[in-house]
Design an enzyme around this catalytic site. Structure first.
Site, PDB file in Angstrom:
ATOM      1  N   ARG A   1       0.830  -1.206   0.000  1.00  0.00           N
ATOM      2  CA  ARG A   1       0.000   0.000   0.000  1.00  0.00           C
ATOM      3  C   ARG A   1       0.863   1.255   0.000  1.00  0.00           C
ATOM      4  O   ARG A   1       2.055   1.191   0.279  1.00  0.00           O
ATOM      5  CB  ARG A   1      -0.938   0.001   1.191  1.00  0.00           C
ATOM      6  CG  ARG A   1      -0.288  -0.453   2.475  1.00  0.00           C
ATOM      7  CD  ARG A   1      -1.336  -0.530   3.578  1.00  0.00           C
ATOM      8  NE  ARG A   1      -0.836  -1.358   4.660  1.00  0.00           N
ATOM      9  CZ  ARG A   1      -1.168  -1.182   5.934  1.00  0.00           C
ATOM     10  NH1 ARG A   1      -1.988  -0.213   6.274  1.00  0.00           N
ATOM     11  NH2 ARG A   1      -0.680  -1.987   6.855  1.00  0.00           N
TER      12      ARG A   1
ATOM     13  N   ARG B   1      10.318   7.858   4.145  1.00  0.00           N
ATOM     14  CA  ARG B   1      10.083   9.238   4.580  1.00  0.00           C
ATOM     15  C   ARG B   1      10.932   9.609   5.798  1.00  0.00           C
ATOM     16  O   ARG B   1      11.304  10.775   5.959  1.00  0.00           O
ATOM     17  CB  ARG B   1       8.586   9.453   4.846  1.00  0.00           C
ATOM     18  CG  ARG B   1       7.782   9.488   3.540  1.00  0.00           C
ATOM     19  CD  ARG B   1       6.290   9.331   3.745  1.00  0.00           C
ATOM     20  NE  ARG B   1       5.757  10.335   4.640  1.00  0.00           N
ATOM     21  CZ  ARG B   1       4.505  10.330   5.097  1.00  0.00           C
ATOM     22  NH1 ARG B   1       3.667   9.349   4.731  1.00  0.00           N
ATOM     23  NH2 ARG B   1       4.088  11.266   5.904  1.00  0.00           N
TER      24      ARG B   1
ATOM     25  N   ASP C   1       0.568   5.445   1.426  1.00  0.00           N
ATOM     26  CA  ASP C   1      -0.187   6.275   2.363  1.00  0.00           C
ATOM     27  C   ASP C   1      -0.910   7.425   1.668  1.00  0.00           C
ATOM     28  O   ASP C   1      -0.626   7.753   0.524  1.00  0.00           O
ATOM     29  CB  ASP C   1       0.771   6.872   3.392  1.00  0.00           C
ATOM     30  CG  ASP C   1       1.028   5.907   4.527  1.00  0.00           C
ATOM     31  OD1 ASP C   1       0.227   4.970   4.691  1.00  0.00           O
ATOM     32  OD2 ASP C   1       2.034   6.086   5.244  1.00  0.00           O
TER      33      ASP C   1
ATOM     34  N   TYR D   1      11.624   3.693  -4.624  1.00  0.00           N
ATOM     35  CA  TYR D   1      10.878   4.913  -4.307  1.00  0.00           C
ATOM     36  C   TYR D   1      11.718   6.117  -4.699  1.00  0.00           C
ATOM     37  O   TYR D   1      12.948   6.059  -4.655  1.00  0.00           O
ATOM     38  CB  TYR D   1      10.609   5.003  -2.796  1.00  0.00           C
ATOM     39  CG  TYR D   1       9.566   4.058  -2.288  1.00  0.00           C
ATOM     40  CD1 TYR D   1       8.227   4.417  -2.282  1.00  0.00           C
ATOM     41  CD2 TYR D   1       9.917   2.793  -1.799  1.00  0.00           C
ATOM     42  CE1 TYR D   1       7.253   3.539  -1.802  1.00  0.00           C
ATOM     43  CE2 TYR D   1       8.952   1.917  -1.323  1.00  0.00           C
ATOM     44  CZ  TYR D   1       7.620   2.302  -1.323  1.00  0.00           C
ATOM     45  OH  TYR D   1       6.663   1.439  -0.853  1.00  0.00           O
TER      46      TYR D   1
END
Lengths: 260, 260
Positions: B50, B198, B52, B110
């Protein structure tokens, strides 16, 4: 004291610039913040002109009157702190009391962004108009030159317009250029009719796809009939880029050019 | 028949990828469209993982089962016609029945976009993280190299995480580079903890501003304590860029690289 501000906004989530009974508008958001800063005393702002739903601005100009004693850089900071994330104040400065953001405009520049290529970019869908068919930029530029100068732009004015007076306007600069995968149409003039830039763009796109010849533009202008021109291009590609003032200004026009 | 699709989405208007009782999700939008295509027979999709709320994807991968006989290019067209404008299907292909979009992932990449400079850009506010203070890209890149390889990433896992098992993960590639006014952080690994990218980005920003020395990163890793690392960088700069599969695949990995 009269202040002039240069503002930017992302038109995506607005029902246009001008206050209306239903829908979120740029004017209302700014007036709400100014009224709060003036402890509830209503403050009205006047812009160089309105922009439609979905149309952006990087150099919109407004004026308003205030009796607050705040240094200009602090005005920018204070407003940006209180304004929503899709409106930004770029600069604030004091102007003579008879400065008028709409009546004193000498020229305006709009830019229209077309993303030209087979694949779209979902991250730019609110900021460019995606045209999948290859456009001939050179032909579009050539066709655009017919718009230069003073013409009756009736063919390039929305039929819904309620313009009073004639539809004669002057284009002082226009050009079409490629920048990476974008095609940018710059239009500069002393005044614009309702949807005029978007109908010019729609017509130039027809030239770019080969649907119309470059010199058809002069026939369309001469026809003074909206039905002869191209479609109104969608709002998300359009940016009010810059507003120029010559009168009643301290000649420091630099501050009016939104660095973007 | 099992199909695998590469999808892109603009995370701005989603409460994340995964279905939840309240809020619009990517999974729900896609399942709604597939269910409609299957005349009301519910279709479930499985993603590589998933993302966010506010996080984007340019190369998310999903799988689902179908008995519809549609050629692959038509699948893409049919889905894109029915999907909302903030989700795009890039490619669809048939895979073996035992292919699994989550369990078979070999690596994920990412990318995190920082816009570094005094002035923000309201038109990119949902797509980059704006850092006004100048960042030292060279130092950030140097610091990032401490993450390479196999480590216990407890310091870089959200305290809210309910990860079962250990927090040992492997980073196979990482780097920080400048591209015009953007700083792009690329992170590639075989698995990621909740908020790991992050928190890595937040820590590298601390290095970029000079708040932390480059070699502090190795101490933070060793501490296995979330409190020692930097802040969790905001979601809008993060893109799930690419998902790689090695097993059970026809080796034609090209189609998995979203051309962007």
């Amino acid at each position: 004291m009269r202040l002039r501000a240069i503002i930017r906004y992302d038109g995506t989530a607005f029902s246009g610039y001008q206050i209306q009974p239903n829908g979120r508008t740029v004017q209302e958001e700014i007036e709400k913040v100014l009224t709060k800063m003036h402890k509830g005393k209503p403050v009205r702002i006047t812009a160089s002109g309105r922009t439609d739903q979905g149309v952006h601005a990087v150099g919109q100009v407004i004026h308003f009157d205030t009796d607050l004693e705040i240094p200009n850089p602090n005005w920018v900071r204070a407003l940006n702190t209180m304004l929503p994330a899709d409106i930004e104040v770029v600069a604030v400065k004091e102007v003579p009391d008879d400065f008028h953001a709409r009546f004193d405009v000498s020229e305006k520049e709009y830019r229209y962004y077309i993303m030209n290529g087979a694949s779209r970019d979902i991250f730019r869908r609110h900021y460019v108009y995606h045209v999948p068919n290859q456009l001939n930029v050179q032909e579009m530029h050539e066709a655009s030159q017919y718009f230069m100068g003073r013409h009756d732009f009736t063919s390039f004015c929305s039929a819904n317009s309620n313009v009073k007076g004639d539809k004669i306007r002057t284009i002082t600069d226009i050009g079409v250029e490629q920048q990476n995968e974008d095609i940018i149409i710059r239009v500069r003039g002393t005044g614009f009719l309702y949807n005029m830039v978007r109908i010019i763009v729609g017509t130039l796109i027809d030239v770019g796809t080969g649907k119309r010849a470059t010199n058809e533009v002069s026939e369309i202008i001469a026809a003074t009939d909206r039905a002869t021109a191209g479609k109104t291009a969608p709002p998300q590609g359009l940016y009010l880029w810059e507003v120029d003032y010559e009168k009643k200004d301290d000649k420091n026009n630099d501050s009016l050019r939104a660095i973007y």
